[in-house]
Design a protein around this motif. Structure first.
Motif, PDB file in Angstrom:
ATOM      1  N   GLY A 168      69.371 102.207  56.446  1.00  0.00           N
ATOM      2  CA  GLY A 168      69.658 101.193  55.434  1.00  0.00           C
ATOM      3  C   GLY A 168      68.635 100.082  55.443  1.00  0.00           C
ATOM      4  O   GLY A 168      68.215  99.588  54.391  1.00  0.00           O
ATOM      5  N   LEU A 169      68.210  99.688  56.636  1.00  0.00           N
ATOM      6  CA  LEU A 169      67.189  98.661  56.761  1.00  0.00           C
ATOM      7  C   LEU A 169      65.854  99.183  56.253  1.00  0.00           C
ATOM      8  O   LEU A 169      65.094  98.455  55.598  1.00  0.00           O
ATOM      9  CB  LEU A 169      67.081  98.216  58.220  1.00  0.00           C
ATOM     10  CG  LEU A 169      66.413  96.865  58.479  1.00  0.00           C
ATOM     11  CD1 LEU A 169      67.234  95.730  57.894  1.00  0.00           C
ATOM     12  CD2 LEU A 169      66.190  96.649  59.972  1.00  0.00           C
ATOM     13  N   GLN A 170      65.564 100.448  56.539  1.00  0.00           N
ATOM     14  CA  GLN A 170      64.343 101.060  56.008  1.00  0.00           C
ATOM     15  C   GLN A 170      64.350 101.063  54.483  1.00  0.00           C
ATOM     16  O   GLN A 170      63.332 100.779  53.844  1.00  0.00           O
ATOM     17  CB  GLN A 170      64.218 102.496  56.528  1.00  0.00           C
ATOM     18  CG  GLN A 170      63.930 102.613  58.005  1.00  0.00           C
ATOM     19  CD  GLN A 170      63.884 104.064  58.446  1.00  0.00           C
ATOM     20  OE1 GLN A 170      64.880 104.778  58.399  1.00  0.00           O
ATOM     21  NE2 GLN A 170      62.719 104.521  58.867  1.00  0.00           N
ATOM     22  N   ALA A 171      65.483 101.404  53.907  1.00  0.00           N
ATOM     23  CA  ALA A 171      65.595 101.414  52.444  1.00  0.00           C
ATOM     24  C   ALA A 171      65.368 100.024  51.878  1.00  0.00           C
ATOM     25  O   ALA A 171      64.676  99.843  50.869  1.00  0.00           O
ATOM     26  CB  ALA A 171      66.960 101.950  52.030  1.00  0.00           C
ATOM     27  N   MET A 172      65.930  99.022  52.533  1.00  0.00           N
ATOM     28  CA  MET A 172      65.746  97.650  52.084  1.00  0.00           C
ATOM     29  C   MET A 172      64.288  97.221  52.175  1.00  0.00           C
ATOM     30  O   MET A 172      63.792  96.452  51.342  1.00  0.00           O
ATOM     31  CB  MET A 172      66.627  96.705  52.910  1.00  0.00           C
ATOM     32  CG  MET A 172      66.537  95.250  52.485  1.00  0.00           C
ATOM     33  SD  MET A 172      67.644  94.167  53.438  1.00  0.00           S
ATOM     34  CE  MET A 172      69.212  94.611  52.699  1.00  0.00           C
ATOM     35  N   SER A 173      63.571  97.764  53.167  1.00  0.00           N
ATOM     36  CA  SER A 173      62.160  97.398  53.349  1.00  0.00           C
ATOM     37  C   SER A 173      61.238  98.131  52.392  1.00  0.00           C
ATOM     38  O   SER A 173      60.052  97.824  52.299  1.00  0.00           O
ATOM     39  CB  SER A 173      61.724  97.691  54.792  1.00  0.00           C
ATOM     40  OG  SER A 173      61.560  99.083  55.006  1.00  0.00           O
ATOM     41  N   GLY A 174      61.773  99.159  51.706  1.00  0.00           N
ATOM     42  CA  GLY A 174      60.964  99.919  50.760  1.00  0.00           C
ATOM     43  C   GLY A 174      60.525 101.283  51.269  1.00  0.00           C
ATOM     44  O   GLY A 174      59.895 102.054  50.541  1.00  0.00           O
ATOM     45  N   ASP A 175      60.878 101.619  52.518  1.00  0.00           N
ATOM     46  CA  ASP A 175      60.489 102.911  53.086  1.00  0.00           C
ATOM     47  C   ASP A 175      61.599 103.928  52.797  1.00  0.00           C
ATOM     48  O   ASP A 175      62.250 104.455  53.713  1.00  0.00           O
ATOM     49  CB  ASP A 175      60.245 102.770  54.582  1.00  0.00           C
ATOM     50  CG  ASP A 175      59.487 103.952  55.168  1.00  0.00           C
ATOM     51  OD1 ASP A 175      59.229 104.910  54.428  1.00  0.00           O
ATOM     52  OD2 ASP A 175      59.156 103.907  56.371  1.00  0.00           O
ATOM     53  N   TYR A 176      61.806 104.222  51.519  1.00  0.00           N
ATOM     54  CA  TYR A 176      62.964 105.007  51.107  1.00  0.00           C
ATOM     55  C   TYR A 176      62.908 106.440  51.627  1.00  0.00           C
ATOM     56  O   TYR A 176      63.925 106.983  52.080  1.00  0.00           O
ATOM     57  CB  TYR A 176      63.080 105.025  49.578  1.00  0.00           C
ATOM     58  CG  TYR A 176      64.208 105.890  49.089  1.00  0.00           C
ATOM     59  CD1 TYR A 176      65.513 105.403  49.021  1.00  0.00           C
ATOM     60  CD2 TYR A 176      63.981 107.221  48.718  1.00  0.00           C
ATOM     61  CE1 TYR A 176      66.553 106.201  48.605  1.00  0.00           C
ATOM     62  CE2 TYR A 176      65.021 108.030  48.304  1.00  0.00           C
ATOM     63  CZ  TYR A 176      66.309 107.517  48.244  1.00  0.00           C
ATOM     64  OH  TYR A 176      67.343 108.329  47.839  1.00  0.00           O
ATOM     65  N   ASP A 177      61.758 107.080  51.555  1.00  0.00           N
ATOM     66  CA  ASP A 177      61.680 108.491  51.929  1.00  0.00           C
ATOM     67  C   ASP A 177      62.072 108.719  53.380  1.00  0.00           C
ATOM     68  O   ASP A 177      62.836 109.637  53.698  1.00  0.00           O
ATOM     69  CB  ASP A 177      60.276 109.031  51.669  1.00  0.00           C
ATOM     70  CG  ASP A 177      59.958 109.145  50.183  1.00  0.00           C
ATOM     71  OD1 ASP A 177      60.909 109.159  49.369  1.00  0.00           O
ATOM     72  OD2 ASP A 177      58.760 109.207  49.835  1.00  0.00           O
TER      73      ASP A 177
END
Length: 283
Positions: A168-177
């Motif tokens: 979830g934190l990765q998604a928030m940072s923009g690292d979706y893949d």
């Protein structure tokens, strides 16, 4: 809120600025207080103290909490990793196992969410540097595991359920893949057992001894919520519905929802954590 924060402020009066883990709300810091704090506990105060300071027009609260987070960051190893407990007087790490789960998790979370809320450029610089260290030393395929902070040698090839918040934190940072890859792997573990165990050995692809329980944690559900928020992909609401149905089938009891003692047998405990209502069901 101001009264409570003011009663907590004496905890920050340490040589390093890293706060003590506990403080007496009536008397302040008591003699003999434990001088060791967890990384997550000491580094996860910025959102609350910063918001209060903004409402009051008083930067003291933000500055105290930021200094604590920064003090932990500045004591990272050359690898960029941090330990999980530190002496607040000397700044020496007393426990050097590093990960993104228990005792460290929100240290990373508050860097990024603090930047989103306060737009302090120092926070995003700290987060990006720390994220690179995690990606370099703690990532094993889609998993995040545990390593010694200085050498980056693996200490446990275990994916912690508490670390399931990290996609979830990765998604928030923009690292979706990468976030989606990790969340899919974690969801596959959930499907395998019907719940997400506290620990999963990623080398042996089996439950980690002593970590076979599921206390109704929210972390994977939180990550899937953020992944849907970031992408709009209907696969994530479908995954969430699947987990909700599993919880209903496995953990529902007449008086609420019970913790799962064993992911193999799905035996229940006579207890329900408060975070199940405040976090798991919220997402």
């Amino acid at each position: 809120a101001k009264d409570l924060a003011d009663r907590l402020l004496p905890a920050f009066d340490t040589p390093t600025g890293i706060p003590l883990g506990t403080v007496n709300l009536r008397r302040g810091v008591l003699p003999g207080e434990n001088r060791v704090a967890s990384t997550a506990g000491a580094g996860s105060l910025l959102l609350e103290f910063g918001t209060l300071g903004r409402w009051l027009g008083n930067r003291t609260y933000y500055d105290k909490a930021f200094r604590a987070l920064q003090a932990l960051y500045r004591r990272r190893a050359a690898t960029g990793l941090v330990g999980n407990h530190i002496n607040v007087d000397t700044g020496k790490w007393t426990a050097v196992e590093s990960g993104v789960g228990a005792l460290i998790d929100s240290y990373y979370e508050y860097m990024l969410k603090g930047y989103v809320l306060f737009r302090d450029p120092r926070l995003i610089e700290m987060f990006e540097d720390s994220y690179r260290a995690v990606d370099t030393h703690l990532r094993s395929g889609p998993w995040t595991i545990l390593a010694e902070m200085t050498s980056a040698q693996i200490t446990q090839p275990t994916q912690s359920s508490l670390a399931a918040f990290f996609p979830g934190l990765q998604a928030m940072s923009g690292d979706y893949d990468r976030a989606a890859e990790s969340a899919r792997a974690l969801h596959a573990v959930w499907r395998k057992y019907g719940v997400l165990p506290e620990g999963y050995n990623v080398e042996r692809r089996e439950l980690s001894p002593g970590q076979v329980n599921y206390p109704l944690r929210p972390e994977l559900i939180e990550s899937e919520f953020y992944l849907h928020w970031a992408s709009g992909d209907p696969v994530w609401p479908a995954a969430l519905r699947e987990q909700l149905a599993a919880i209903e089938a496995v953990a529902r009891v007449p008086c609420g929802y019970a913790r799962v003692r064993n992911a193999w047998t799905l035996e229940l405990e006579d207890a329900m954590e408060s975070f199940f209502l405040s976090e798991t069901l919220k997402y």
